[in-house]
Design a protein around this motif. Sequence first.
Motif, PDB file in Angstrom:
ATOM      1  N   LYS A   1       6.561  25.887  47.584  1.00  0.00           N
ATOM      2  CA  LYS A   1       6.963  26.960  46.682  1.00  0.00           C
ATOM      3  C   LYS A   1       8.428  26.845  46.280  1.00  0.00           C
ATOM      4  O   LYS A   1       8.889  27.523  45.378  1.00  0.00           O
ATOM      5  CB  LYS A   1       6.745  28.329  47.353  1.00  0.00           C
ATOM      6  CG  LYS A   1       5.318  28.597  47.746  1.00  0.00           C
ATOM      7  CD  LYS A   1       4.466  28.800  46.536  1.00  0.00           C
ATOM      8  CE  LYS A   1       3.039  29.143  46.943  1.00  0.00           C
ATOM      9  NZ  LYS A   1       2.128  29.034  45.843  1.00  0.00           N
TER      10      LYS A   1
ATOM     11  N   ILE B   1       5.140  18.100  46.472  1.00  0.00           N
ATOM     12  CA  ILE B   1       4.891  19.514  46.139  1.00  0.00           C
ATOM     13  C   ILE B   1       3.397  19.801  46.220  1.00  0.00           C
ATOM     14  O   ILE B   1       2.981  20.819  46.770  1.00  0.00           O
ATOM     15  CB  ILE B   1       5.450  19.857  44.737  1.00  0.00           C
ATOM     16  CG1 ILE B   1       6.981  19.908  44.785  1.00  0.00           C
ATOM     17  CG2 ILE B   1       4.883  21.182  44.230  1.00  0.00           C
ATOM     18  CD1 ILE B   1       7.638  19.982  43.415  1.00  0.00           C
ATOM     19  N   ARG B   2       2.592  18.897  45.704  1.00  0.00           N
ATOM     20  CA  ARG B   2       1.132  19.084  45.731  1.00  0.00           C
ATOM     21  C   ARG B   2       0.585  18.991  47.153  1.00  0.00           C
ATOM     22  O   ARG B   2      -0.216  19.826  47.573  1.00  0.00           O
ATOM     23  CB  ARG B   2       0.453  18.055  44.838  1.00  0.00           C
ATOM     24  CG  ARG B   2       0.675  18.332  43.376  1.00  0.00           C
ATOM     25  CD  ARG B   2      -0.021  17.324  42.490  1.00  0.00           C
ATOM     26  NE  ARG B   2       0.277  17.600  41.094  1.00  0.00           N
ATOM     27  CZ  ARG B   2       0.539  16.687  40.198  1.00  0.00           C
ATOM     28  NH1 ARG B   2       0.538  15.396  40.522  1.00  0.00           N
ATOM     29  NH2 ARG B   2       0.816  17.016  38.964  1.00  0.00           N
ATOM     30  N   VAL B   3       0.990  17.977  47.892  1.00  0.00           N
ATOM     31  CA  VAL B   3       0.468  17.771  49.249  1.00  0.00           C
ATOM     32  C   VAL B   3       0.833  18.933  50.172  1.00  0.00           C
ATOM     33  O   VAL B   3      -0.003  19.420  50.932  1.00  0.00           O
ATOM     34  CB  VAL B   3       0.985  16.428  49.834  1.00  0.00           C
ATOM     35  CG1 VAL B   3       0.708  16.314  51.318  1.00  0.00           C
ATOM     36  CG2 VAL B   3       0.359  15.256  49.087  1.00  0.00           C
ATOM     37  N   TYR B   4       2.090  19.388  50.113  1.00  0.00           N
ATOM     38  CA  TYR B   4       2.565  20.423  51.030  1.00  0.00           C
ATOM     39  C   TYR B   4       2.504  21.828  50.424  1.00  0.00           C
ATOM     40  O   TYR B   4       2.958  22.778  51.050  1.00  0.00           O
ATOM     41  CB  TYR B   4       3.982  20.094  51.506  1.00  0.00           C
ATOM     42  CG  TYR B   4       3.993  18.875  52.392  1.00  0.00           C
ATOM     43  CD1 TYR B   4       3.609  18.965  53.719  1.00  0.00           C
ATOM     44  CD2 TYR B   4       4.339  17.625  51.887  1.00  0.00           C
ATOM     45  CE1 TYR B   4       3.583  17.841  54.526  1.00  0.00           C
ATOM     46  CE2 TYR B   4       4.326  16.501  52.695  1.00  0.00           C
ATOM     47  CZ  TYR B   4       3.944  16.617  54.012  1.00  0.00           C
ATOM     48  OH  TYR B   4       3.919  15.503  54.815  1.00  0.00           O
ATOM     49  N   LYS B   5       1.968  21.947  49.207  1.00  0.00           N
ATOM     50  CA  LYS B   5       1.842  23.233  48.529  1.00  0.00           C
ATOM     51  C   LYS B   5       3.171  23.999  48.549  1.00  0.00           C
ATOM     52  O   LYS B   5       3.225  25.190  48.868  1.00  0.00           O
ATOM     53  CB  LYS B   5       0.718  24.059  49.159  1.00  0.00           C
ATOM     54  CG  LYS B   5      -0.639  23.396  49.012  1.00  0.00           C
ATOM     55  CD  LYS B   5      -1.710  24.176  49.739  1.00  0.00           C
ATOM     56  CE  LYS B   5      -3.084  23.605  49.612  1.00  0.00           C
ATOM     57  NZ  LYS B   5      -3.296  22.226  49.870  1.00  0.00           N
TER      58      LYS B   5
ATOM     59  N   PRO C   1       5.850  22.620  38.471  1.00  0.00           N
ATOM     60  CA  PRO C   1       4.982  23.799  38.323  1.00  0.00           C
ATOM     61  C   PRO C   1       5.815  25.033  37.955  1.00  0.00           C
ATOM     62  O   PRO C   1       6.966  25.155  38.376  1.00  0.00           O
ATOM     63  CB  PRO C   1       4.363  23.976  39.720  1.00  0.00           C
ATOM     64  CG  PRO C   1       4.622  22.707  40.453  1.00  0.00           C
ATOM     65  CD  PRO C   1       5.799  22.059  39.819  1.00  0.00           C
TER      66      PRO C   1
ATOM     67  N   ARG D   1       7.757  26.663  53.063  1.00  0.00           N
ATOM     68  CA  ARG D   1       7.005  25.785  52.165  1.00  0.00           C
ATOM     69  C   ARG D   1       7.970  25.204  51.140  1.00  0.00           C
ATOM     70  O   ARG D   1       7.903  25.481  49.955  1.00  0.00           O
ATOM     71  CB  ARG D   1       5.870  26.556  51.530  1.00  0.00           C
ATOM     72  CG  ARG D   1       4.847  26.988  52.590  1.00  0.00           C
ATOM     73  CD  ARG D   1       3.815  27.884  52.049  1.00  0.00           C
ATOM     74  NE  ARG D   1       2.795  27.076  51.413  1.00  0.00           N
ATOM     75  CZ  ARG D   1       1.782  27.581  50.742  1.00  0.00           C
ATOM     76  NH1 ARG D   1       1.669  28.881  50.605  1.00  0.00           N
ATOM     77  NH2 ARG D   1       0.893  26.802  50.199  1.00  0.00           N
TER      78      ARG D   1
ATOM     79  N   ILE E   1       6.878  15.456  42.912  1.00  0.00           N
ATOM     80  CA  ILE E   1       5.659  16.126  42.448  1.00  0.00           C
ATOM     81  C   ILE E   1       4.517  15.887  43.431  1.00  0.00           C
ATOM     82  O   ILE E   1       3.762  16.809  43.772  1.00  0.00           O
ATOM     83  CB  ILE E   1       5.283  15.673  41.022  1.00  0.00           C
ATOM     84  CG1 ILE E   1       6.354  16.121  40.018  1.00  0.00           C
ATOM     85  CG2 ILE E   1       3.899  16.175  40.621  1.00  0.00           C
ATOM     86  CD1 ILE E   1       6.606  17.624  39.975  1.00  0.00           C
ATOM     87  N   SER E   2       4.390  14.683  43.933  1.00  0.00           N
ATOM     88  CA  SER E   2       3.361  14.376  44.919  1.00  0.00           C
ATOM     89  C   SER E   2       3.542  15.219  46.184  1.00  0.00           C
ATOM     90  O   SER E   2       2.575  15.791  46.707  1.00  0.00           O
ATOM     91  CB  SER E   2       3.407  12.885  45.259  1.00  0.00           C
ATOM     92  OG  SER E   2       2.515  12.589  46.303  1.00  0.00           O
TER      93      SER E   2
ATOM     94  N   THR F   1      10.438  18.043  54.394  1.00  0.00           N
ATOM     95  CA  THR F   1       9.784  19.343  54.330  1.00  0.00           C
ATOM     96  C   THR F   1      10.448  20.205  55.391  1.00  0.00           C
ATOM     97  O   THR F   1      11.080  19.704  56.328  1.00  0.00           O
ATOM     98  CB  THR F   1       8.273  19.253  54.610  1.00  0.00           C
ATOM     99  OG1 THR F   1       8.072  18.664  55.888  1.00  0.00           O
ATOM    100  CG2 THR F   1       7.561  18.466  53.533  1.00  0.00           C
TER     101      THR F   1
ATOM    102  N   ASP G   1       8.328  11.455  40.495  1.00  0.00           N
ATOM    103  CA  ASP G   1       6.915  11.284  40.839  1.00  0.00           C
ATOM    104  C   ASP G   1       6.676  11.602  42.318  1.00  0.00           C
ATOM    105  O   ASP G   1       5.685  12.243  42.673  1.00  0.00           O
ATOM    106  CB  ASP G   1       6.450   9.858  40.535  1.00  0.00           C
ATOM    107  CG  ASP G   1       6.424   9.548  39.046  1.00  0.00           C
ATOM    108  OD1 ASP G   1       6.446  10.494  38.230  1.00  0.00           O
ATOM    109  OD2 ASP G   1       6.401   8.343  38.704  1.00  0.00           O
TER     110      ASP G   1
END
Length: 173
Positions: A111, A105-109, A134, A11, A102-103, A26, A99
């Motif tokens: 770590k 990180i949120r979409v692919y959760k 985060p 992740r 961050i997008s 990713t 930006d």
Amino acid sequence: MNINKLLENTRSIVAIIDSTKARFFTLDLEQLPDEEFGPNLIERKALSNPAKEMAGQELWANIKTGRNRGAANQAHSYDDHRQNHIIEFERRFAQNISDQIISLIRVYKAKHLILVAEPQVLGYVRESLMPMLPQNLELRELAKDLCKLKIKEIHEYLANKKLLPARNKLSQR
């Protein structure tokens, strides 16, 4: 390594950046057609720095800095503050990169974030990105320009630096 631990380690978001472009990856567990098993870097997005793509005449009224002709055709020098504008273009590009990170990180959760950039660009990205990250995200940085490498070369380089797990070959049955 058990599969749950491997899945947790995958992740990750990897950002490879230079002054002209940013590539975002990713780390995924999927078999590639070349019979290799992951984890594999998958390119998800790319950004270009619009200021670097423009020709000098598109950015500046006078291509050469610091010289002008006055009355009686006499040359004189001046400071057009071009360097300040270039720094501002770099900061805007760094903000766009932040930006996008961050997008992703949120979409692919994600770590983990691995940030690889030219030293000066890394400073600009770090400046805009750090306040938005985060708390539970592991950040690793490398001051290096890898943008021109192919995906497998990037993965191999980062695996040799112990920033990513190495790719595994499928065992023969």
